[in-house]
Design an enzyme around this catalytic site. Structure first.
Site, PDB file in Angstrom:
ATOM      1  N   HIS A 128      34.965  -2.485  39.951  1.00 49.80           N
ATOM      2  CA  HIS A 128      33.436  -3.096  39.081  1.00 49.80           C
ATOM      3  C   HIS A 128      32.740  -3.235  40.518  1.00 49.80           C
ATOM      4  O   HIS A 128      33.479  -3.306  41.267  1.00 49.80           O
ATOM      5  CB  HIS A 128      33.051  -4.864  39.241  1.00 49.80           C
ATOM      6  CG  HIS A 128      31.951  -5.919  38.779  1.00 49.80           C
ATOM      7  ND1 HIS A 128      31.279  -5.541  39.388  1.00 49.80           N
ATOM      8  CD2 HIS A 128      31.435  -5.680  37.766  1.00 49.80           C
ATOM      9  CE1 HIS A 128      29.919  -5.999  39.052  1.00 49.80           C
ATOM     10  NE2 HIS A 128      30.296  -6.210  37.596  1.00 49.80           N
ATOM     11  N   GLN A 207      37.423 -11.699  35.741  1.00 53.16           N
ATOM     12  CA  GLN A 207      37.406 -11.630  34.357  1.00 53.16           C
ATOM     13  C   GLN A 207      38.888 -12.599  34.090  1.00 53.16           C
ATOM     14  O   GLN A 207      38.721 -12.751  32.672  1.00 53.16           O
ATOM     15  CB  GLN A 207      37.448  -9.910  33.816  1.00 53.16           C
ATOM     16  CG  GLN A 207      35.792  -9.402  34.201  1.00 53.16           C
ATOM     17  CD  GLN A 207      35.924 -10.040  33.214  1.00 53.16           C
ATOM     18  OE1 GLN A 207      35.322 -10.267  32.225  1.00 53.16           O
ATOM     19  NE2 GLN A 207      34.489  -9.600  33.143  1.00 53.16           N
ATOM     20  N   LYS A 230      31.104 -17.062  34.033  1.00 55.60           N
ATOM     21  CA  LYS A 230      31.488 -16.521  33.617  1.00 55.60           C
ATOM     22  C   LYS A 230      32.650 -17.143  32.766  1.00 55.60           C
ATOM     23  O   LYS A 230      33.711 -16.774  31.371  1.00 55.60           O
ATOM     24  CB  LYS A 230      32.655 -15.162  33.537  1.00 55.60           C
ATOM     25  CG  LYS A 230      31.711 -13.986  34.077  1.00 55.60           C
ATOM     26  CD  LYS A 230      32.286 -12.710  34.954  1.00 55.60           C
ATOM     27  CE  LYS A 230      31.489 -11.941  35.308  1.00 55.60           C
ATOM     28  NZ  LYS A 230      30.081 -11.554  34.441  1.00 55.60           N
ATOM     29  N   CYS A 372      27.984  -1.579  35.337  1.00 57.74           N
ATOM     30  CA  CYS A 372      28.616  -1.652  36.687  1.00 57.74           C
ATOM     31  C   CYS A 372      30.069  -1.156  37.262  1.00 57.74           C
ATOM     32  O   CYS A 372      30.918  -1.792  37.884  1.00 57.74           O
ATOM     33  CB  CYS A 372      28.207  -2.945  37.654  1.00 57.74           C
ATOM     34  SG  CYS A 372      27.037  -3.620  37.338  1.00 57.74           S
TER      35      CYS A 372
HETATM   36  C1  LIG Z   1      35.413  -7.592  37.732  1.00 56.72           C
HETATM   37  C2  LIG Z   1      34.055  -8.184  37.914  1.00 56.72           C
HETATM   38  N1  LIG Z   1      34.025  -8.051  39.158  1.00 56.72           N
HETATM   39  C3  LIG Z   1      32.963  -8.539  39.875  1.00 56.72           C
HETATM   40  C4  LIG Z   1      32.089  -9.465  38.594  1.00 56.72           C
HETATM   41  C5  LIG Z   1      30.485  -9.570  39.449  1.00 56.72           C
HETATM   42  O1  LIG Z   1      30.435 -11.230  39.105  1.00 56.72           O
HETATM   43  P1  LIG Z   1      28.951 -11.671  39.616  1.00 56.72           P
HETATM   44  O2  LIG Z   1      28.159 -10.952  39.303  1.00 56.72           O
HETATM   45  O3  LIG Z   1      28.612 -13.141  38.832  1.00 56.72           O
HETATM   46  O4  LIG Z   1      28.984 -11.769  40.910  1.00 56.72           O
HETATM   47  C6  LIG Z   1      32.951  -9.028  37.482  1.00 56.72           C
HETATM   48  C7  LIG Z   1      30.798  -9.786  36.592  1.00 56.72           C
HETATM   49  O5  LIG Z   1      30.992  -8.553  35.669  1.00 56.72           O
HETATM   50  C8  LIG Z   1      33.031  -8.262  36.786  1.00 56.72           C
HETATM   51  O6  LIG Z   1      33.299  -8.353  35.612  1.00 56.72           O
END
Ligand SMILES: Cc1ncc(COP(=O)(O)O)c(C=O)c1O
Length: 415
Positions: A128, A207, A230, A372
């Site tokens: 991500h 995740q 999440k 993302c």
């Molecule tokens: C694998 C992964 N890492 C990091 C994030 C970032 O999470 P946050 O937006 O809660 O900081 C996400 C969010 O979709 C994600 O799916």
């Protein structure tokens, strides 16, 4: 739920989430976007409400009893989060804004102190942006080198050259579960390989923690990052867990109140961990909600959550493939032993944004976009995917609603 053999009453679990009783245009919501953010059970909503009504006060700052009580609640939430991931010490859980901030904290603080021009950070092609951009920023400011673990055709990490990629690397930062492919990575094995090569590890568990039993001691990683929103908790709070000795040695990330032991005209000294990394007034009520979310998940059992989602993911892959054959292409591994309930798919050449709008006409909420993960999109050769993501409150009727709504999309786009 049909097909589930565990003792959990999944219908009751679904009933715990008030928003799922809401209707739009006279029909219920089919929420399939939990990989993006999850819905909240009454237990979390009520815990935050009760705290605001009866116990809200500043934490760590005031001697009066109400403030001491609020501080106790805040620290109990930290203890709950630590318990969920089997952390040896609650104080090694740092509350952050989200997983993104947790990874930035490590890149900026640990990376800032320990990485030099030419040092290597190993990432993977399925990261991500939250676990890419902070390292790109260090590449720009410090001249570190980024290397990448590639993927196999079915969307798993291709580990055939891992030893060469890790050779000379200072950091291996990787996701425990892909938010696009659903792939579950062999975290403990990757950590061992990194440790043998002398590299520090940070696991993006954003995740993973919401859907699986997490044991930081079994993983043996140096840092893990995840977000409350999440996993049935509120947005605005997340967690970084790190090894005591690393957190102790790291410089602070941002400065201000709450993170100091002393401030003089000629300098300052830091408070011990975790306060060192929690400058300013933290998200107090959100921490209470995060703790309540952990207790809620514990009351069901993370092993049960994982079992439920495995069964549902199997059902979803099989029923969509059976119904649509070559017209649907689901990314990621087919084997649910190595994947979670995230289903990114292409359908009959219909643009994912169009698809999600048409599905929305049937109240089916899926995410469309690059998730993302733009480098991964380029590797997959697509601009975007539609993504249905499952959680503990979903059941087969949600998957069936998705499958039926895809038929509706077919009608509109003229197949
Ligand atoms: C694998 C992964 N890492 C990091 C994030 C970032 O999470 P946050 O937006 O809660 O900081 C996400 C969010 O979709 C994600 O799916």
């Amino acid at each position: 739920m049909t097909g589930t053999t565990t003792s959990v009453d999944w219908k009751r679990v679904r009933d715990d989430f008030p928003i799922l009783r809401r209707e739009i245009d006279g029909a219920p919501i089919v929420y399939l976007d939990s990989g993006n953010t999850s819905q909240k059970p009454s237990a979390v909503i009520e815990a935050m409400d009760a705290f605001q009504r009866t116990s809200y006060a500043p934490i760590n700052r005031s001697a009066y009893r109400l403030a001491a009580e609020a501080t106790d609640h805040y620290e109990q939430a930290r203890a709950a989060v630590a318990r969920l991931i089997n952390a040896p010490r609650a104080d090694d859980v740092v509350f952050t804004k989200n997983a993104t901030e947790a990874i930035n904290l490590v890149a900026s603080s640990w990376g800032g102190a320990n990485l030099r021009a030419g040092d290597v950070v190993l990432l993977t092609h399925m990261e991500h942006h939250a676990n890419i951009v902070p390292w790109h920023m260090l590449a720009q400011t410090k001249g570190i080198e980024l290397r990448w673990v590639p993927l196999t055709p079915d969307g798993q990490l291709d580990l055939s050259d891992l030893d060469q990629l890790l050779d000379g690397a200072s950091v291996f930062a990787f996701t425990a579960m892909s938010n696009v492919l659903g792939t579950l990575n062999p975290v403990a094995k990757l950590v061992t390989a990194a440790r043998d090569a002398g590299a520090m590890t940070i696991v993006d568990a954003c995740q993973y923690v919401p859907h699986n039993v997490t044991d930081v001691q079994a993983w043996d990683a140096d840092f893990i990052a995840f977000s409350s929103h999440k996993m049935c908790g509120p947005s605005g709070i997340g967690a970084l867990w790190g090894r005591t000795e690393l957190l102790d040695a790291m410089p602070p990330y941002i400065g201000g109140g709450n993170m100091i032991a002393d401030v003089r005209l000629d300098g300052f000294t830091c408070a011990p961990v975790p306060a060192k990394f929690e400058a300013g007034t933290p998200p107090i009520t959100e921490a209470i909600g995060f703790g309540a979310a952990v207790e809620y998940l514990e009351s069901i059992g993370m092993a049960e959550v994982r079992r439920h989602e495995m069964e549902l993911t199997r059902y979803a892959i099989d029923s969509l493939n059976e119904r649509y054959g070559d017209d649907i292409s689901i990314h990621g591994p087919d084997n649910v032993e190595v994947r979670g309930g995230v289903l990114s798919f292409a359908f009959r050449g219909i643009h994912p944004h169009d698809l999600s709008q048409v599905l929305d006409q049937r109240n089916v909420c899926v995410r469309a976009g690059h998730h993302c993960a733009k480098p991964l999109m380029r590797i997959l050769g697509v601009n975007a995917t539609a993504r249905a993501s499952l959680y503990l409150y979903n059941d087969r009727s949600d998957v069936d609603a998705l499958a039926d709504a895809l038929d509706g999309a077919t009608d509109i786009f003229g197949f």
